[in-house]
Design a protein around this motif. Structure first.
Motif, mmCIF file in Angstrom:
data_model
loop_
_atom_site.group_PDB
_atom_site.id
_atom_site.type_symbol
_atom_site.label_atom_id
_atom_site.label_comp_id
_atom_site.label_asym_id
_atom_site.label_seq_id
_atom_site.Cartn_x
_atom_site.Cartn_y
_atom_site.Cartn_z
ATOM 1 N N LEU A 155 0.840 -1.188 0.000
ATOM 2 C CA LEU A 155 0.000 0.000 0.000
ATOM 3 C C LEU A 155 0.880 1.244 0.000
ATOM 4 O O LEU A 155 2.041 1.208 0.389
ATOM 5 N N ASP A 156 0.266 2.362 -0.417
ATOM 6 C CA ASP A 156 0.963 3.635 -0.524
ATOM 7 C C ASP A 156 1.153 4.233 0.875
ATOM 8 O O ASP A 156 0.522 5.216 1.226
ATOM 9 N N ARG A 157 1.987 3.572 1.687
ATOM 10 C CA ARG A 157 2.269 3.990 3.057
ATOM 11 C C ARG A 157 3.729 3.686 3.345
ATOM 12 O O ARG A 157 4.440 3.237 2.469
ATOM 13 N N SER A 210 8.881 5.256 2.366
ATOM 14 C CA SER A 210 7.637 5.005 1.633
ATOM 15 C C SER A 210 7.777 3.713 0.842
ATOM 16 O O SER A 210 8.819 3.451 0.235
ATOM 17 N N HIS A 228 9.062 3.549 -2.860
ATOM 18 C CA HIS A 228 10.443 3.734 -3.298
ATOM 19 C C HIS A 228 11.316 2.562 -2.870
ATOM 20 O O HIS A 228 12.271 2.723 -2.125
ATOM 21 N N GLU A 288 -6.417 3.897 -0.583
ATOM 22 C CA GLU A 288 -5.357 3.713 -1.568
ATOM 23 C C GLU A 288 -5.639 4.552 -2.816
ATOM 24 O O GLU A 288 -4.719 5.039 -3.467
ATOM 25 N N ARG A 341 -7.115 7.440 -2.792
ATOM 26 C CA ARG A 341 -7.529 8.759 -2.318
ATOM 27 C C ARG A 341 -7.150 9.893 -3.272
ATOM 28 O O ARG A 341 -7.903 10.854 -3.408
ATOM 29 N N GLU A 363 0.730 14.876 -1.250
ATOM 30 C CA GLU A 363 0.656 13.435 -1.042
ATOM 31 C C GLU A 363 1.518 12.702 -2.062
ATOM 32 O O GLU A 363 2.238 11.779 -1.738
ATOM 33 N N SER A 380 5.207 12.830 -1.344
ATOM 34 C CA SER A 380 5.705 12.191 -0.118
ATOM 35 C C SER A 380 5.977 10.713 -0.349
ATOM 36 O O SER A 380 5.484 10.125 -1.256
#
Lengths: 360, 232
Positions: free
Chosen positions: A89-91, A131, A134, B151, B153, B229, B232
């Protein structure tokens, strides 16, 4: 040994076609079962059914002997899966590894401790705040492995986790996975189309082709005596035997296989046990008393124990304390006067022996 | 040209002095269209998620209808809502015709197909294996939906912008179901129409500038969030 997951009369269809047809399959508790087969054999569908992500059109899935129906979510939370694509996930990396624990309502403090431990176990503790967008392919797959193992599942399903990685990364991750599996003793189903990966990790191997399990058994057994031509073509008809390393120095490894000793060339080999693999075309047969001049380091004495026709050639099995498979033309066989029971010498070079390390 | 320049000069005078009527109309526009955007998000994201994830007969037809709805003429929506809410109509007893509530309903119907369409596109752009992966990690159906919406968003912010833009700038439906009543249902767009019809171009220009600023500000905020966003 108890069975962990079982399939009974499972059929999965895609339109008119059967994608999967498995009358009977048991995954034993604590074992690593490799599912080996070509692309399109139904391997991923099998994983989806076992992971309770796809309900079969017919038949049922059992968890520890009881039908899973109605308990899918609760049982899914005792399992974990790693797919070919890491699909993070984008986290941050830490948040990704923590995700399954959050979904299960594990308290924050425990979550942090477990995430730290498993990130460290896969050598990516330094990436926790990075992140997930990357990362290199290898790093992403490490995150995916940590995200699965952090759940401390009772079953882990791995669907070609390394097939998108480059060779050196794949080798390293395979070693790490082998040691984690040996350490934790988690029941695992490992799907791959790479024979060596299956041989490296699995206690048992199931060969899947056209949606059917063609053969299932101990790894050595499946590789050394394929049940049919499809399996043979896939696993390769060759000598496969378990060996114990007696000596390993300067790249020369001496193993005890059955009653015989085999010498192999393998640099940086450190395992104590290995599968000894030999292609039939690398084995030269001669009559016992013949005066053979060659440079082969391995010269084993044995008797012909089986002769099977294979097209214009014949496949001979020579019992040298362990079965060695050779392939020669019919004409050579007649010239040498070979028959079941004939004493022969089987020679092969140390460089022709392929060693697959076993165990953690 | 004098007409234009005088209009613009007068417009800035109105903006500068902070005319009470103007601010009231602006606030009402923001409230009505803001509410309509929120309702359209609830409706549009629910329908959009079903269309994106479920496979059922007639799904293609449903998606085509949504895409058609993205270009729904506000006048037609206004007519339908007016007929339903008319005093002698099926929903007449609710007494909603010529109220801000009627305008919220009409604007919601205009914005919802846009939000639905953007949601289908946003969720459709996620990798196909993501949902099975989330289920495999132990997500319930609701947890899975929540995670995929998070995801997606960034593309979903486009749905918010499109929905609000359509709601705040439409005039036909608001006129028909709101009636442009001073102090009650007069919003920026209907006020512009009225002023222009009367030949009072200065207030029309002033209100138009506010309308453009409003849309600009909302998009500025959302775009800033989106870009930050993404980096980042």
């Amino acid at each position: 040994m108890n069975t962990k997951l079982s399939l009974r009369n499972v059929v999965v269809r895609g339109g008119k076609y059967e994608i999967l047809n498995v009358p009977h399959l048991d995954v034993q508790e604590g074992e690593v079962l490799a599912v080996l087969g070509p692309n399109g054999a139904g391997k991923s569908t099998l994983v989806h059914v076992l992971a309770l992500l796809e309900r079969p059109a017919e038949g049922e899935v059992l968890f520890e002997g009881e039908p899973v129906k109605g308990r899918e979510l609760a049982l899914r939370r005792t399992m974990a899966s790693v797919f070919q694509e890491p699909l993070l996930l984008d986290r941050t990396v830490g948040a990704n590894v923590s995700l399954g624990l959050s979904l299960r309502g594990v308290p924050r403090g425990e979550r942090r401790e477990r995430v730290q431990r498993w990130l460290a176990r896969f050598g990516i503790a330094g990436l926790a705040e990075r992140s997930a967008n990357h990362l290199s392919g290898g790093e992403a797959q490490r995150v995916s492995l940590a995200r699965a193992f952090v759940l401390e599942p009772s079953v882990i399903l791995l669907d070609e986790p390394f097939s998108a990685l480059d060779q050196p990364t794949r080798e390293t991750l395979l070693d790490e996975l082998a040691s984690v599996l040996a350490e934790t003793g988690i029941t695992a189903v490992f799907v791959t189309h790479e024979r060596d990966e299956a041989a490296r990790l699995a206690h048992r191997v199931a060969v899947l082709a056209d949606g059917e399990v063609r053969q299932i058994g101990e790894t050595v057994e499946v590789f050394s005596s394929p049940a049919d031509e499809t399996v043979a073509a896939y696993v390769g008809v060759e000598t496969v035997a378990s060996g114990r390393v007696i000596e390993a120095e300067d790249g020369l490894v001496v193993l005890s296989v059955g009653d015989a000793h085999v010498e192999a060339i393998a640099h940086g080999f450190t395992a104590s046990e290995a599968l000894v693999c030999l292609r039939p075309e690398d084995v030269v047969l001669a009559l016992e008393d013949a005066d053979v001049q060659d440079s082969a380091r391995n010269r084993l004495h044995g008797v012909v124990s089986a002769i099977k026709p294979a097209g214009a050639e014949v496949r001979l099995v020579v019992d040298c304390g362990f079965p060695v498979v050779a392939r020669i033309t019919r004409r050579s066989m007649e010239e040498l006067g070979l028959a079941v029971g004939t004493p022969v010498t089987a020679s092969f070079k140390a460089t022709a022996v392929h060693l697959i390390p076993r165990g953690g | 040209m004098d007409l234009v320049w005088d209009g613009v000069r007068e417009a800035f005078r109105i903006l500068g002095t902070g005319d009470r009527d103007v601010w009231e109309i602006t606030l009402r526009s923001l409230l009505v269209s803001g509410s309509a955007t929120i309702f359209s998000l609830i409706i549009g994201i629910s329908i959009g998620a079903s269309l994106a994830f479920r496979r059922f007969p007639g799904r293609n037809l449903a998606v085509t209808l949504v895409n058609t709805g993205m270009g729904l003429p506000p006048v037609v929506v206004g007519l339908v809502v007016a007929l339903l809410l008319w005093r002698s109509g099926p929903l007449g007893p609710l007494g909603l015709i010529y109220t801000p509530a009627a305008m919220v309903i009409a604007q919601t119907l205009i914005a919802a197909p846009l939000v639905t369409g953007f949601t289908v596109a946003a969720l459709g752009s996620l990798p196909a294996g993501l949902r099975p992966q989330l289920y495999a990690l132990g997500a319930s159906r609701l947890q899975m939906l929540w995670l995929v919406l998070q995801e997606a968003r960034l593309p979903l912010l486009a749905a918010v912008m499109a929905g609000f833009g359509a709601a705040v700038s439409e005039v036909g439906a608001s006129l028909m179901v709101g009636g442009n009543l001073a102090g009650e249902t007069r919003v920026l767009t209907t006020a512009v129409v009225l002023s222009a019809q009367k030949g009072e171009f200065a207030p029309a220009i002033a209100l138009s500038i506010i309308l453009l600023l409003l849309i600009f500000l909302v998009n500025l905020v959302l775009t800033t969030v989106q870009q930050r966003e993404r980096q980042s």
